[in-house]
Design a protein around this motif. Structure first.
Motif, mmCIF file in Angstrom:
data_model
loop_
_atom_site.group_PDB
_atom_site.id
_atom_site.type_symbol
_atom_site.label_atom_id
_atom_site.label_comp_id
_atom_site.label_asym_id
_atom_site.label_seq_id
_atom_site.Cartn_x
_atom_site.Cartn_y
_atom_site.Cartn_z
ATOM 1 N N PRO A 276 0.842 -1.200 0.000
ATOM 2 C CA PRO A 276 0.000 0.000 0.000
ATOM 3 C C PRO A 276 0.879 1.253 0.000
ATOM 4 O O PRO A 276 1.954 1.264 0.600
ATOM 5 C CB PRO A 276 -0.786 -0.110 1.313
ATOM 6 C CG PRO A 276 -0.699 -1.549 1.701
ATOM 7 C CD PRO A 276 0.616 -2.050 1.187
ATOM 8 N N ASP A 280 -2.754 8.723 0.185
ATOM 9 C CA ASP A 280 -3.793 9.421 0.943
ATOM 10 C C ASP A 280 -3.205 10.448 1.905
ATOM 11 O O ASP A 280 -3.893 11.388 2.315
ATOM 12 C CB ASP A 280 -4.637 8.424 1.740
ATOM 13 C CG ASP A 280 -5.501 7.545 0.849
ATOM 14 O OD1 ASP A 280 -5.897 8.011 -0.236
ATOM 15 O OD2 ASP A 280 -5.760 6.386 1.224
ATOM 16 N N LYS A 305 -6.851 8.552 -7.208
ATOM 17 C CA LYS A 305 -7.641 7.456 -7.781
ATOM 18 C C LYS A 305 -6.770 6.533 -8.627
ATOM 19 O O LYS A 305 -6.878 5.300 -8.545
ATOM 20 C CB LYS A 305 -8.785 8.010 -8.622
ATOM 21 C CG LYS A 305 -9.673 6.929 -9.247
ATOM 22 C CD LYS A 305 -10.794 7.519 -10.070
ATOM 23 C CE LYS A 305 -11.721 6.416 -10.582
ATOM 24 N NZ LYS A 305 -11.014 5.388 -11.382
ATOM 25 N N HIS A 308 -4.631 4.322 -6.394
ATOM 26 C CA HIS A 308 -5.406 3.240 -5.784
ATOM 27 C C HIS A 308 -5.815 2.198 -6.826
ATOM 28 O O HIS A 308 -5.822 0.993 -6.534
ATOM 29 C CB HIS A 308 -6.630 3.802 -5.070
ATOM 30 C CG HIS A 308 -6.319 4.468 -3.764
ATOM 31 N ND1 HIS A 308 -5.439 3.922 -2.849
ATOM 32 C CD2 HIS A 308 -6.777 5.623 -3.204
ATOM 33 C CE1 HIS A 308 -5.363 4.708 -1.784
ATOM 34 N NE2 HIS A 308 -6.163 5.746 -1.981
ATOM 35 N N ASP A 309 -6.147 2.645 -8.031
ATOM 36 C CA ASP A 309 -6.444 1.697 -9.103
ATOM 37 C C ASP A 309 -5.231 0.811 -9.385
ATOM 38 O O ASP A 309 -5.367 -0.403 -9.607
ATOM 39 C CB ASP A 309 -6.850 2.435 -10.379
ATOM 40 C CG ASP A 309 -8.231 3.065 -10.294
ATOM 41 O OD1 ASP A 309 -8.981 2.732 -9.350
ATOM 42 O OD2 ASP A 309 -8.557 3.901 -11.164
ATOM 43 N N GLU A 311 -2.798 0.094 -7.285
ATOM 44 C CA GLU A 311 -2.614 -0.828 -6.162
ATOM 45 C C GLU A 311 -3.464 -2.089 -6.334
ATOM 46 O O GLU A 311 -3.026 -3.193 -5.997
ATOM 47 C CB GLU A 311 -2.983 -0.136 -4.841
ATOM 48 C CG GLU A 311 -2.003 0.937 -4.407
ATOM 49 C CD GLU A 311 -2.503 1.736 -3.227
ATOM 50 O OE1 GLU A 311 -1.670 2.291 -2.492
ATOM 51 O OE2 GLU A 311 -3.740 1.803 -3.015
ATOM 52 N N ARG A 312 -4.666 -1.896 -6.886
ATOM 53 C CA ARG A 312 -5.583 -3.040 -7.049
ATOM 54 C C ARG A 312 -5.280 -3.861 -8.296
ATOM 55 O O ARG A 312 -5.317 -5.088 -8.269
ATOM 56 C CB ARG A 312 -7.031 -2.537 -7.114
ATOM 57 C CG ARG A 312 -7.580 -2.023 -5.788
ATOM 58 C CD ARG A 312 -9.065 -1.772 -5.879
ATOM 59 N NE ARG A 312 -9.373 -0.713 -6.837
ATOM 60 C CZ ARG A 312 -9.471 0.569 -6.525
ATOM 61 N NH1 ARG A 312 -9.260 0.962 -5.272
ATOM 62 N NH2 ARG A 312 -9.768 1.477 -7.437
#
Length: 332
Positions: A276, A280, A305, A308-309, A311-312
């Motif tokens: 992670p 943020d 965004k 985070h995208d 990361e996934r």
């Protein structure tokens, strides 16, 4: 002095080893994979000026037990921001009221989070980049100094004597915000999949970075939050320099590019390791402040965004042109 480094990753291992080479006692508290590597190889540290040193594996006190921090005169906290609350609770159970706790972390919330559980907390900033260039080899890749709050003058003196020039500052928050503004590029660098030198050599990536900085400075100005520049130039000049053509930017690049051109941002390292990120606590802080003011911060929101995208989905890398289009017209 006796030091504990809590969150002994790249920055923590580098600073801890510098202190240990200077004769201080250091316990490193970190994750088991690094502990195992250090138990095998010891620690090697170097810097961009050619200095280097090693700490024999038998002299490295590395553990994952937070209770070992209780033996220290000063605790240097270098964990990722998301772990600060948990670390604060663990430290607060065992530390003496006379132990100094120094936050050397990204973001602006960490010292206050630590102070909820611990006494003697001081905020700090690390003004240089540390690259992990081997399993246990950590190299200072750029110029810069440490700055910490005035409550820890003995720690500042020890760090300076160890070859890490350290100043004290009565009001740390403006400098922390200034560092955060500069670190808005961490997300851009992570999405690029490039070294910092290669990423900043491309004008489209710099235009995204410039837009994030300009947006952040606008939000901070509306909020009335003072910001101190960690650079030799005002932060207000940064977007203009970043947007300059490549040939002109090259003359000012030393303000932004680490002297080790192979270095990457910590966010890039986290993405590469499937960890992670701290987005943020960097770009996300600008988005949150804008929301509190009833405004938006679309460039930084888009970068949050996209990180985070990533990361996934592990989608990487972005070209400069594609990233510029993805963050929207504000960056054009």
């Amino acid at each position: 002095m006796r030091f504990a480094v809590v969150g002994a990753g790249s920055v923590g291992c580098y600073i801890g080893a510098r202190l240990q080479v200077c004769g201080h006692t250091v316990v490193y508290i970190g994750r088991r994979p690094i502990a195992d590597a250090v138990a095998t190889h010891g620690l090697e540290v170097s810097d961009y000026r050619g200095w280097s040193a090693t700490v024999d594996r038998n002299d490295c006190w590395f553990t994952d037990e937070m209770a070992m921090a209780a033996t220290a005169d000063a605790v240097l906290v270098t964990v990722k921001s998301a772990a600060t609350s948990e670390v604060a609770a663990l430290l607060g159970r065992g530390l003496s009221r006379h132990t100094s706790v120094i936050s050397l972390q990204n973001g602006i919330r960490n010292a206050a989070e630590l102070a909820r559980e611990c006494h003697g907390v001081a905020a700090g900033t690390v003004g240089f980049t540390v690259a992990r260039v081997g399993p246990t080899h950590f190299r200072q890749a750029s110029k810069g100094r440490l700055t910490i709050g005035p409550a820890a003058t003995d720690v500042a003196a020890a760090l300076t004597a160890a070859g890490l020039p350290t100043g004290t500052r009565s009001e740390m928050l403006p400098l922390q915000w200034g560092k955060l503004v500069l670190h808005l590029n961490n997300a851009v660098n992570g999405l690029s999949g490039l070294t910092l030198g290669d990423q900043l050599a491309q004008r489209d990536f710099r235009r995204v970075y410039a837009a994030a900085v300009a947006e952040a400075l606008g939000v901070l100005r509306i909020a009335g939050q003072p910001v101190a520049s960690p650079l030799a130039i005002p932060l207000a000049a940064v977007p203009r320099i970043l947007r300059a053509p490549d040939s002109l930017f090259a003359h000012a690049a030393k303000q932004f590019v680490p002297l080790d051109p192979t270095a990457c941002s910590s966010m890039a390292d986290d993405l590469a390791a499937d960890k992670p990120t701290e987005v943020d606590y960097l770009n996300g802080e600008i988005v949150a402040m804008a929301a509190r003011l009833g405004n938006t911060a679309p460039v930084n929101a888009a970068l949050v965004k996209l990180i985070h995208d990533t990361e996934r989905t592990r989608r990487r890398p972005w070209s400069g042109e594609a990233l510029l289009a993805a963050v929207g017209a504000t960056a054009q």
